[in-house]
Design a protein around this motif. Structure first.
Motif, PDB file in Angstrom:
ATOM      1  N   SER A 220       0.841  -1.190   0.000  1.00 33.11           N
ATOM      2  CA  SER A 220       0.000   0.000   0.000  1.00 33.11           C
ATOM      3  C   SER A 220       0.878   1.241   0.000  1.00 33.11           C
ATOM      4  N   ILE A 221       0.320   2.334  -0.509  1.00 36.34           N
ATOM      5  CA  ILE A 221       1.099   3.568  -0.663  1.00 36.34           C
ATOM      6  C   ILE A 221       0.260   4.781  -0.294  1.00 36.34           C
ATOM      7  N   LEU A 222       0.949   5.872   0.038  1.00 39.59           N
ATOM      8  CA  LEU A 222       0.323   7.182   0.229  1.00 39.59           C
ATOM      9  C   LEU A 222       1.161   8.176  -0.552  1.00 39.59           C
ATOM     10  N   ALA A 223       0.543   8.849  -1.516  1.00 39.29           N
ATOM     11  CA  ALA A 223       1.296   9.712  -2.432  1.00 39.29           C
ATOM     12  C   ALA A 223       0.906  11.176  -2.294  1.00 39.29           C
ATOM     13  N   ASP A 224       1.904  12.042  -2.432  1.00 38.16           N
ATOM     14  CA  ASP A 224       1.708  13.491  -2.503  1.00 38.16           C
ATOM     15  C   ASP A 224       2.438  13.972  -3.748  1.00 38.16           C
ATOM     16  N   ASP A 237       6.737  15.833  -9.999  1.00 41.08           N
ATOM     17  CA  ASP A 237       7.454  15.741  -8.729  1.00 41.08           C
ATOM     18  C   ASP A 237       6.548  14.995  -7.761  1.00 41.08           C
ATOM     19  N   GLY A 238       7.096  14.189  -6.874  1.00 45.14           N
ATOM     20  CA  GLY A 238       6.227  13.506  -5.924  1.00 45.14           C
ATOM     21  C   GLY A 238       6.964  12.698  -4.881  1.00 45.14           C
ATOM     22  N   THR A 239       6.284  12.490  -3.758  1.00 41.16           N
ATOM     23  CA  THR A 239       6.782  11.657  -2.655  1.00 41.16           C
ATOM     24  C   THR A 239       5.742  10.601  -2.338  1.00 41.16           C
ATOM     25  N   VAL A 240       6.180   9.359  -2.195  1.00 39.12           N
ATOM     26  CA  VAL A 240       5.265   8.247  -1.951  1.00 39.12           C
ATOM     27  C   VAL A 240       5.742   7.460  -0.735  1.00 39.12           C
ATOM     28  N   LEU A 241       4.903   7.397   0.296  1.00 37.19           N
ATOM     29  CA  LEU A 241       5.189   6.552   1.453  1.00 37.19           C
ATOM     30  C   LEU A 241       4.782   5.124   1.137  1.00 37.19           C
ATOM     31  N   LEU A 242       5.545   4.164   1.670  1.00 33.53           N
ATOM     32  CA  LEU A 242       5.343   2.758   1.335  1.00 33.53           C
ATOM     33  C   LEU A 242       5.088   1.909   2.573  1.00 33.53           C
ATOM     34  N   ARG A 243       4.168   0.970   2.446  1.00 31.76           N
ATOM     35  CA  ARG A 243       4.010  -0.116   3.409  1.00 31.76           C
ATOM     36  C   ARG A 243       4.199  -1.417   2.639  1.00 31.76           C
ATOM     37  N   CYS A 244       5.193  -2.196   3.058  1.00 30.15           N
ATOM     38  CA  CYS A 244       5.594  -3.393   2.313  1.00 30.15           C
ATOM     39  C   CYS A 244       5.252  -4.653   3.090  1.00 30.15           C
ATOM     40  N   SER A 245       5.426  -5.792   2.425  1.00 27.21           N
ATOM     41  CA  SER A 245       5.272  -7.075   3.106  1.00 27.21           C
ATOM     42  C   SER A 245       6.251  -7.156   4.275  1.00 27.21           C
ATOM     43  N   ASN A 246       5.953  -8.024   5.239  1.00 29.81           N
ATOM     44  CA  ASN A 246       6.750  -8.180   6.466  1.00 29.81           C
ATOM     45  C   ASN A 246       6.758  -6.915   7.317  1.00 29.81           C
ATOM     46  N   ASP A 247       5.727  -6.072   7.131  1.00 32.88           N
ATOM     47  CA  ASP A 247       5.552  -4.846   7.925  1.00 32.88           C
ATOM     48  C   ASP A 247       6.716  -3.878   7.778  1.00 32.88           C
ATOM     49  N   VAL A 248       7.357  -3.869   6.620  1.00 30.62           N
ATOM     50  CA  VAL A 248       8.480  -2.965   6.342  1.00 30.62           C
ATOM     51  C   VAL A 248       7.936  -1.639   5.804  1.00 30.62           C
ATOM     52  N   ARG A 249       8.545  -0.543   6.237  1.00 26.37           N
ATOM     53  CA  ARG A 249       8.163   0.786   5.771  1.00 26.37           C
ATOM     54  C   ARG A 249       9.230   1.353   4.837  1.00 26.37           C
ATOM     55  N   GLU A 366      -4.286   8.094  -7.610  1.00 22.63           N
ATOM     56  CA  GLU A 366      -5.520   7.968  -6.829  1.00 22.63           C
ATOM     57  C   GLU A 366      -5.324   8.444  -5.395  1.00 22.63           C
ATOM     58  N   SER A 367      -4.224   8.041  -4.784  1.00 24.33           N
ATOM     59  CA  SER A 367      -3.936   8.446  -3.408  1.00 24.33           C
ATOM     60  C   SER A 367      -3.858   9.969  -3.307  1.00 24.33           C
ATOM     61  N   HIS A 368      -3.175  10.590  -4.255  1.00 34.70           N
ATOM     62  CA  HIS A 368      -3.050  12.054  -4.249  1.00 34.70           C
ATOM     63  C   HIS A 368      -4.410  12.727  -4.432  1.00 34.70           C
ATOM     64  N   GLN A 369      -5.182  12.254  -5.405  1.00 37.18           N
ATOM     65  CA  GLN A 369      -6.457  12.889  -5.728  1.00 37.18           C
ATOM     66  C   GLN A 369      -7.486  12.734  -4.610  1.00 37.18           C
ATOM     67  N   LYS A 370      -7.359  11.676  -3.814  1.00 41.79           N
ATOM     68  CA  LYS A 370      -8.291  11.456  -2.705  1.00 41.79           C
ATOM     69  C   LYS A 370      -7.883  12.199  -1.438  1.00 41.79           C
ATOM     70  N   GLY A 371      -6.829  13.013  -1.550  1.00 44.50           N
ATOM     71  CA  GLY A 371      -6.400  13.804  -0.397  1.00 44.50           C
ATOM     72  C   GLY A 371      -5.264  13.186   0.365  1.00 44.50           C
ATOM     73  N   ASN A 372      -4.369  12.460  -0.346  1.00 49.02           N
ATOM     74  CA  ASN A 372      -3.185  11.842   0.271  1.00 49.02           C
ATOM     75  C   ASN A 372      -3.583  10.798   1.311  1.00 49.02           C
ATOM     76  N   VAL A 373      -4.258   9.757   0.821  1.00 47.01           N
ATOM     77  CA  VAL A 373      -4.701   8.668   1.689  1.00 47.01           C
ATOM     78  C   VAL A 373      -3.999   7.376   1.289  1.00 47.01           C
ATOM     79  N   TRP A 374      -4.007   6.404   2.198  1.00 48.88           N
ATOM     80  CA  TRP A 374      -3.426   5.099   1.902  1.00 48.88           C
ATOM     81  C   TRP A 374      -4.340   4.332   0.955  1.00 48.88           C
TER      82      TRP A 374
END
Length: 381
Positions: A220-224, A237-249, A366-374
């Motif tokens: 899952s991701i959260l993008a700005d 330009d953009g920054t994307v936060l990540l949630r990966c398998s094994n609970d890695v960020r 999609e994450s950006h357009q929805k207001g920076n959501v996961w």
């Protein structure tokens, strides 16, 4: 008759950097022979370019549909075995789909399509055609990136606890600030480039690279994202936060307005035992970082590297290798697959990488357009 793989090329004519890159890469290991293609939609430029690079002109076709039609008339042992698609993004899907439906192997530039739905259709088409499909996430071909992958796979970093990729360029600066130029650049035209510029162009490299080297799946991701001007319809330009398998960020930071940057792609993977860092502008150095230990620098061609890394090294230690070699290694791996030779699954990115890359692009927007959501990224097989 030559026993080399018969290669056709779509696009990449004139002064196209990507065209030069693919042509040189295909020649590196004496596995391919370019037999024809369509280098430009303008016939005079198309045939003129073929003559310029000393290709016989009997298989230079006026357009893509003619190429497929005429090649299918040839005996199987003479027709193109694989076709490289180096065209603008909006042509990737229709070309790749028709090639697969007619039994051709395909090498495709990224992003693979302009929509995630198209990517899934291509995946289903490939399963029916049972041919080879590769997407050129070029940087996976570097020996020290492959060494990074193998070290992580062998547990040398321990449990992965953070992943990080930064990809900064400044090339779009002269374009984006000029209203007329940004309105007439195909990469900023959604009809030709898709829904994303920066994430679609270089963000997908970062996404694929993190999954390739770490062995994790980004779930899952959260993008700005940044568009800079109201009339600009595609992110630059953009920054994307990540949630990966094994609970890695982790995080992906990308920009095409990083003033003064050329092609600064940096990948960092941190485990509980050690960390690894690789920089595309200094690709022959892989930095191994351990608590309480001096920084170690690993370089290509040495016996301490993995077989996958050594297979991608063409020169003795101390002789620099670069992006042409990286793409050449990908072509080499594809040749093994076409010739039914044993190969490591890390030797070239497959259609799954392309499908996941398109999923990442759409979910970031999609994450950006929805207001920076996961938002979750769908898994594919």
């Amino acid at each position: 008759m030559s026993n080399k793989i018969r290669l056709g090329i779509l696009g990449g004519g004139g002064d196209s950097l990507i065209g030069v890159l693919h042509r040189i890469a295909s020649s590196m290991h004496d596995k391919y022979q370019i037999v024809g293609g369509v280098f430009n939609p303008v016939w005079e430029e198309n045939i003129g370019f073929a003559e310029k690079i000393s290709l016989p002109t009997n298989r230079i076709y006026k357009d893509f549909d003619t190429l497929v039609e005429e090649e299918l008339k040839l005996p199987v042992e003479e027709r193109m075995q694989i076709v490289s698609i180096l065209t603008p993004n909006f042509l990737h899907f229709p070309m790749a789909k028709k090639l697969l439906e007619n039994g051709f192997n395909v090498i495709c530039e990224k992003p693979m399509t302009t929509t995630y739905e198209e990517a899934k259709i291509l995946n289903a088409t490939l399963k029916k055609s049972k041919t080879i499909f590769a997407i050129t996430y070029t940087y996976t071909g570097y020996p020290m990136v492959r060494q990074m992958r193998e070290m992580i796979l062998n547990g040398e970093l321990g449990n992965i606890q953070r992943v990080d990729a930064q990809y900064y360029q400044g090339w779009i600066n002269p374009v984006i600030h000029d209203k007329e130029q940004r309105a007439n650049t195909w990469r900023l035209d959604p009809k030709k480039g898709g829904i994303s510029c920066c994430i679609g162009d270089i963000g997908t490299h970062a996404f694929d690279m993190l999954e390739y080297v770490s062995g994790l799946k980004i779930e899952s991701i959260l993008a700005d994202l940044n568009y800079l001007y109201p009339d600009n319809k595609m992110d630059i330009d953009g920054t994307v936060l990540l949630r990966c398998s094994n609970d890695v960020r982790g995080v992906i930071c990308t920009s095409q307005i990083a003033t003064g940057e050329e092609n600064s792609f940096i990948v960092k993977i941190y485990g509980d035992k050690a960390g690894l860092k690789w920089e595309q502008e200094n690709p022959n150095f892989l930095y191994l970082m351990e608590d309480g230990q001096p920084l170690r620098v690993l370089k290509p061609g040495h016996s301490y590297n993995s077989q996958l890394s050594l297979d991608g090294s063409k020169l003795p230690p101390g002789h620099p290798e670069g992006i042409f070699d990286s793409m050449g290694n990908i072509y080499k791996g594809i040749a093994k697959a076409i010739n039914n030779e044993p190969y490591n699954h890390g030797e070239f990115p497959t259609i799954i990488d392309g499908v996941r890359g398109m999923g990442f692009i759409e979910k970031a927007v999609e994450s950006h357009q929805k207001g920076n959501v996961w938002v979750e990224i769908e898994n594919v097989d």
